[in-house]
Write an enzyme that holds these catalytic residues in place. Structure first.
Site, short mmCIF file in Angstrom:
data_model
loop_
_atom_site.label_atom_id
_atom_site.label_comp_id
_atom_site.label_asym_id
_atom_site.label_seq_id
_atom_site.Cartn_x
_atom_site.Cartn_y
_atom_site.Cartn_z
CG HIS A 1 -1.67 1.29 1.41
ND1 HIS A 1 -2.52 1.86 0.48
CD2 HIS A 1 -1.61 2.15 2.45
CE1 HIS A 1 -2.95 3.02 0.95
NE2 HIS A 1 -2.41 3.22 2.15
CG HIS B 1 1.04 6.99 4.22
ND1 HIS B 1 1.45 6.13 3.24
CD2 HIS B 1 -0.25 6.66 4.50
CE1 HIS B 1 0.45 5.31 2.93
NE2 HIS B 1 -0.59 5.61 3.68
CD GLU C 1 -3.60 5.92 11.14
OE1 GLU C 1 -4.78 5.59 11.27
OE2 GLU C 1 -3.13 6.44 10.10
CG ASP C 2 -1.23 1.55 10.72
OD1 ASP C 2 -2.11 2.12 11.40
OD2 ASP C 2 -1.33 1.37 9.50
CG ASP D 1 -3.75 6.96 2.31
OD1 ASP D 1 -3.51 5.75 2.11
OD2 ASP D 1 -4.30 7.38 3.34
#
Length: 271
Positions: free
Chosen positions: A55, A80, A84-85, A146
């Site tokens: 991705h 990116h 967050e992950d 995205d």
């Protein structure tokens, strides 16, 4: 093809997309960002079953090839989702890739944080919020890349998620793309949104467009023949392009004007 081969091929594809003038040093920085992101997302899969790293690689490729962004944006696109992950922080990104990349990644993480359950209903305020959260325009451009990749791969999501994401895309991201001057991306986002929100109408218009394609080609050739003749006489270099109205635009016009497909007379544009 093994997962490793798939990842390697996607990365090489990204490198091929870079501008020819991208320096060896910048290519090395992109390689380091890819290796870091690949390690950070290791073992994680997308809903489609593909390795997650595909991705960010796809987003980076859209950023460079379809939007025309440079090295800093490619690195930011690759990273990116890391903050967050995973357990990495914005500070970690700043230490490894510099404050500018960290600032862009931070902006992208904040935007993800504000996207709630009823974003489409408050679309205007969310668009404004995104514009204020992003002190660097590249944040918005990467966010659009995205979303475009997420829309292109939306088939693997459950149906209720598809409709929510499609609605959010139509009300928030397509107008943002339009504001950024990304006409082709805006059009694709609108069409993809409609495909999931109104699948029957989408299929019906698509079928009618395909059925009338030969007729449009004939009109295009007849209309442009005298123009070509004159331009050739003048010895000018030129390109004449045909552009067909997008499915979403056709549907939108049918709704607002209350007319059937057969009464849409501006299906073809010539440039």
């Amino acid at each position: 093809m093994t997962e490793q081969e798939q990842i390697k091929e996607a990365f090489e594809d990204l490198l091929k997309s870079l501008r020819k003038e991208t320096s060896k040093e910048n290519r090395q920085k992109i390689k380091e960002a890819f290796e870091f992101a690949n390690e950070a997302h290791k073992g994680v899969k997308r809903r489609s079953g593909e390795p997650y790293i595909l991705h960010p690689l796809a987003v980076a490729k859209i950023a460079v090839k379809e939007i025309g962004l440079g090295t800093t944006s490619v690195i930011s696109a690759l990273l990116h989702d890391v903050v967050e992950d995973t357990d990495y922080t914005v500070e970690d990104i700043a230490n490894l890739f510099g404050p500018k990349v960290a600032s862009i990644v931070d902006g992208l993480t904040k935007i993800s944080g504000v996207m709630g359950s009823d974003t489409s209903r408050q679309a205007e305020s969310f668009r404004k919020m995104i514009l204020t959260l992003a002190d660097d325009v590249r944040v918005i451009l990467i966010k659009i890349a995205d979303r475009l990749h997420n829309m292109r791969t939306l088939a693997s999501m459950p149906e209720h998620k598809q409709v929510k994401i499609a609605s959010e895309t139509l009300y928030i991201y397509a107008p943002l793309a339009h504001r950024m001057g990304l006409h082709a991306i805006k059009t694709e986002l609108e069409d993809l949104s409609m495909k999931y929100e109104h699948p029957e109408e989408y299929a019906e218009i698509e079928e009618k467009l395909n059925a009338t394609a030969a007729e449009r080609d004939k009109v295009f050739n007849e209309f442009t023949a005298p123009i070509r003749e004159q331009l050739d006489k003048m010895g000018l270099k030129y390109r004449i392009l045909a552009r067909v109205k997008s499915i979403y635009s056709i549907w939108n016009k049918m709704q607002t004007k209350h007319v059937p497909f057969e009464e849409i007379y501006d299906l073809l544009a010539v440039r």
